[in-house]
Design an enzyme around this catalytic site. Structure first.
Site, PDB file in Angstrom:
ATOM      1  N   GLY A 111       0.828  -1.207   0.000  1.00 46.07           N
ATOM      2  CA  GLY A 111       0.000   0.000   0.000  1.00 46.07           C
ATOM      3  C   GLY A 111       0.859   1.252   0.000  1.00 46.07           C
ATOM      4  O   GLY A 111       1.955   1.279  -0.586  1.00 46.07           O
ATOM      5  N   SER A 112       0.382   2.254   0.686  1.00 48.68           N
ATOM      6  CA  SER A 112       1.025   3.581   0.596  1.00 48.68           C
ATOM      7  C   SER A 112       2.419   3.642   1.214  1.00 48.68           C
ATOM      8  O   SER A 112       3.137   4.617   1.003  1.00 48.68           O
ATOM      9  CB  SER A 112       0.139   4.631   1.262  1.00 48.68           C
ATOM     10  N   THR A 113       2.809   2.642   2.006  1.00 49.31           N
ATOM     11  CA  THR A 113       4.173   2.692   2.558  1.00 49.31           C
ATOM     12  C   THR A 113       5.209   2.613   1.436  1.00 49.31           C
ATOM     13  O   THR A 113       6.349   3.044   1.610  1.00 49.31           O
ATOM     14  CB  THR A 113       4.413   1.538   3.556  1.00 49.31           C
ATOM     15  N   LEU A 114       4.797   2.073   0.260  1.00 53.60           N
ATOM     16  CA  LEU A 114       5.737   2.000  -0.861  1.00 53.60           C
ATOM     17  C   LEU A 114       6.032   3.391  -1.424  1.00 53.60           C
ATOM     18  O   LEU A 114       7.029   3.588  -2.127  1.00 53.60           O
ATOM     19  CB  LEU A 114       5.170   1.090  -1.964  1.00 53.60           C
ATOM     20  N   LYS A 115       5.149   4.348  -1.113  1.00 47.74           N
ATOM     21  CA  LYS A 115       5.343   5.703  -1.643  1.00 47.74           C
ATOM     22  C   LYS A 115       6.657   6.313  -1.155  1.00 47.74           C
ATOM     23  O   LYS A 115       7.199   7.224  -1.777  1.00 47.74           O
ATOM     24  CB  LYS A 115       4.173   6.595  -1.230  1.00 47.74           C
TER      25      LYS A 115
END
Lengths: 592, 110
Positions: A297-301
């Site tokens: 999810g957004s932690t990859l951002k």
């Protein structure tokens, strides 16, 4: 004066001589037989006799070696050995197998049919039951059964129970490593089994312990971990509370020293007690920290933002248009939580804007995104010293669909292990250097001499120190003003990113709206990171946002661990207490 | 004179034989003692291992936290209740500096 013998006397003398001759002949015959027997035994039966004599006065024994201990970085034992008793039988010396089996059943609680079958086996040695309790030993000794005896063996014992269970793994009945470090370092941990011969007298007493002159069984090597027992407990306690409060399916908290790659804590739920393996299942003992990839999810951002900054495609103040908070992608729509309009890149990270990141990722292009993800270690093993590590899922660009690139922007169509994600974010905390994570810091022999010391190992540098600093500032902004406010630790600057990912429903093959993963990854203190921490809460019930379910766990772990490590809050986090703990003194630059 | 020499020879040989036998017997006796001591050592080692395991259980953080909370009514300190005393510069970890990765990079050859 001469005397003449009478006729009777002469006859009597003659009979005496004959008798003596007869007796002499008998003796001669006897000695001949005896010498022939001696000759037979000494010449023809020499080897057999020697063997018999050796069996009577020599006592060969097998010295089973102990497995080496596993201790944490402070030397506190996490895996030890205890002497326990095992029961064996010699069926050939048992006249009444049924009766003995009946009594053994009463003493040990083992089914009578099973025991009787074993006692009737045409073998010299059979195990009855391995590694029994003291009470069972006493009952058995009181029975004094013929052909049944007890031998002392070593059993693996984990004094802290479930603590660090997934990393330690466990050893089997024959002390062979089966899971975790017990398996991965089995070659070092198991000792060498030696056969020695003792001299015994007619009563079976040992005369001269030959073992004093012959090699002893060598115990296995002891293993010292990078894990700190106290930080491990802090992580497990915080995770337990979160999993219970959110009624989650499970979770993970991994803590790393970002500058070295040393793991300080590794907590997973559900868990198991390695002392009671029969009651546990593979589902419980699987080390999901390295074996189970998930969509981040957004932690990859964090990684995508680092790529865009490194390639100079954006700066923190670059304006991006997030529009009405949604963007159509190949038949589907990616949404934001709220309409944003024009936002700076800093705000896009702070709000975790999906739309802004989709546009930014498009601008980067397939090849660049793929290359950066690979450089940050996704799609390959981290190289940690644990067995069964997964490489995750990262397809090559030529296998991507039209939706793949925008999906990657929001952390979908890629699966990473918790350790891969933590290692990648730790690189940002470590001025761009990507380290190889490790759990074993030293191996020493049974006399305490160091056999091998593990040194920090740099894999590569995906981004520059300048880029790492800018990303750190963006992540601090996330915690101070954005979605990660609940991760803030009073007195310290925290850098981190939240993530909430939908899980794929195995029944429908589509993203589930109810099965979610909430996560938070970050490091602290942002100026001079001492800890990087990943928190993953799997399928929490109710609100599943990473900022709600995972960020508070980060705060709890970071707050207690920093205090334990004597990291002072405020402007000068490098000032430590007068008695600096050895916890972070575990490496020296000249190790290698 | 001859008789005396023979007597001396016999006494000497007998003495040596006795000394030899005495030595052997003593070795056996020491062997028994050694065996008994080894058994005692094994028992003590076993006891030590058992006690070490027990100590490890008793000093587990979980138990200490439980004892501190339940029996002594202790709670974790709040942030402002903790004061860290600055140490001497030499107390800091020398390998903790920002230049570490660069040094290591050269050493690992990557």
């Amino acid at each position: 004066m001469t005397r003449s013998f009478t006729k009777t006397e002469i006859k009597s003398a003659g009979e005496g001589t004959g008798r003596r001759a007869f007796i002499g002949l008998c003796f001669l015959f006897g000695f001949v037989i005896l010498f022939m027997r001696f000759g037979y035994l000494q010449v023809f039966q020499a080897e057999t006799m020697k063997l018999k004599a050796r069996q009577q006065h020599e006592k060969p024994i097998t010295l089973a070696s102990n497995r080496g201990a596993i201790v944490d970085r402070q030397g506190k034992p996490l895996a030890l050995n205890l002497d326990v008793s095992s029961v064996y039988a010699t069926p050939s010396s048992i006249d009444d197998p049924a009766g003995v089996a009946r009594q053994l059943t009463r003493a040990l609680g083992v089914p009578r049919e099973y025991l009787e079958k074993r006692l009737r086996a045409k073998r010299d040695f059979v195990w009855i039951q391995r590694k029994i309790e003291d009470a069972q030993v006493k009952r058995l000794t009181d029975l004094d059964l013929p052909g049944v005896d007890v031998v002392v063996e070593s059993r693996r014992f984990y004094p802290k129970g479930t603590l660090l269970a997934h990393v330690l793994g466990f050893a089997g009945i024959d002390s062979q490593g089966l899971e975790g470090l017990e398996n991965g370092y089995d070659e070092h941990l198991r000792g060498q089994v030696r056969q020695v011969v003792l001299q015994q007298d007619a009563l079976g007493r040992i005369i001269i312990p030959e073992s004093r002159r012959k090699p002893q069984a060598l115990s296995g090597h002891a293993i010292s971990l990078t894990i700190d027992e106290v930080i491990q407990y802090i992580a497990e306690q915080a995770l337990d509370q979160a999993v219970e409060a959110t009624k989650a399916r499970g979770g993970a908290v991994l803590v790393m020293v970002p500058k070295t790659g040393q793991m300080l804590a590794w907590a997973l739920r559900p868990t198991f007690d390695p002392n009671h393996i029969p009651q546990a299942s593979p589902e419980q003992w699987r080390n999901r920290g390295v074996t189970d990839p998930y969509e981040p999810g957004s932690t990859l951002k964090v990684v995508l933002a680092a790529a865009a900054l490194e390639l100079n495609r954006v700066k923190p103040d670059t304006l991006l248009y997030a529009g009405d908070g949604e963007i159509p992608i190949s038949g589907t729509v990616i949404h934001d939580h709220e309409k944003a309009g024009w936002v700076t890149f800093r705000e896009a990270v702070q709000r975790s804007s999906n739309v802004a990141f989709v546009k930014m990722t498009w601008d980067l292009g397939k090849e660049q995104v793929y290359q950066f993800l690979r450089t940050f270690g996704f799609g390959e093993k981290t190289g940690i010293d644990l067995p069964g590590e997964s490489i995750g899922i990262l397809r090559r660009p030529d296998q991507w669909s039209l939706r793949t690139l925008p999906s990657l922007a929001i952390g979908q169509e890629i699966a990473v292990t918790p350790l891969q994600l933590l290692t990648a974010v730790s690189a940002i905390a470590n001025e761009g250097w990507l380290m190889r994570p490790f759990l074993v810091r030293e191996i020493s022999d049974h006399q305490g001499r160091s056999v091998r010391e593990r040194v920090p190992h740099i894999r590569r540098r995906p981004i520059s120190a300048e880029t790492a600093k800018i990303v750190t500032d963006l992540l601090v902004n996330v915690v101070e003003r954005g979605t990660g406010k609940r991760a803030a630790v009073p007195g310290y600057r925290v850098a981190g990113k939240t993530g909430t990912a939908q899980k794929v429903d195995p029944e429908t093959g589509t993203y589930s709206s109810t099965k979610l993963v909430g996560s938070f990854v970050g490091f602290v203190p942002a100026e001079d990171p001492r800890l990087s921490i990943l928190v993953v809460i799997d399928e929490p019930q109710g609100p599943a946002w990473g900022g709600v379910v995972a960020a508070p766990v980060f705060r709890k772990v970071a707050e207690q661990a920093l205090r334990y490590l004597s990291v002072a809050p405020g402007d000068n986090p490098r000032v430590v207490a007068a008695r600096s703990r050895p916890a972070l003194d575990g490496y020296q630059p000249n190790w290698e | 004179m001859k008789w005396v020499l023979w007597t001396l020879l016999v006494v000497s040989v007998s003495g040596m034989l006795l000394f030899y036998v005495w030595g052997k017997v003593d070795v056996v006796r020491v062997g028994y003692e050694l065996d008994a001591l080894l058994k005692k050592k094994a028992a003590l080692t076993q006891e030590h291992e058992r006690l070490q395991a027990r100590l490890s259980q008793l000093t587990a953080p979980e138990r200490i936290a439980s004892e501190a909370g339940d029996k002594l009514d202790m709670k974790p300190p709040r942030a402002r209740q903790v004061v860290l005393v600055p140490g001497h510069p030499g107390d800091e970890n020398p390998s903790d500096g920002p230049e570490l990765p660069l040094r290591l990079a050269r050493q690992t050859g990557e």
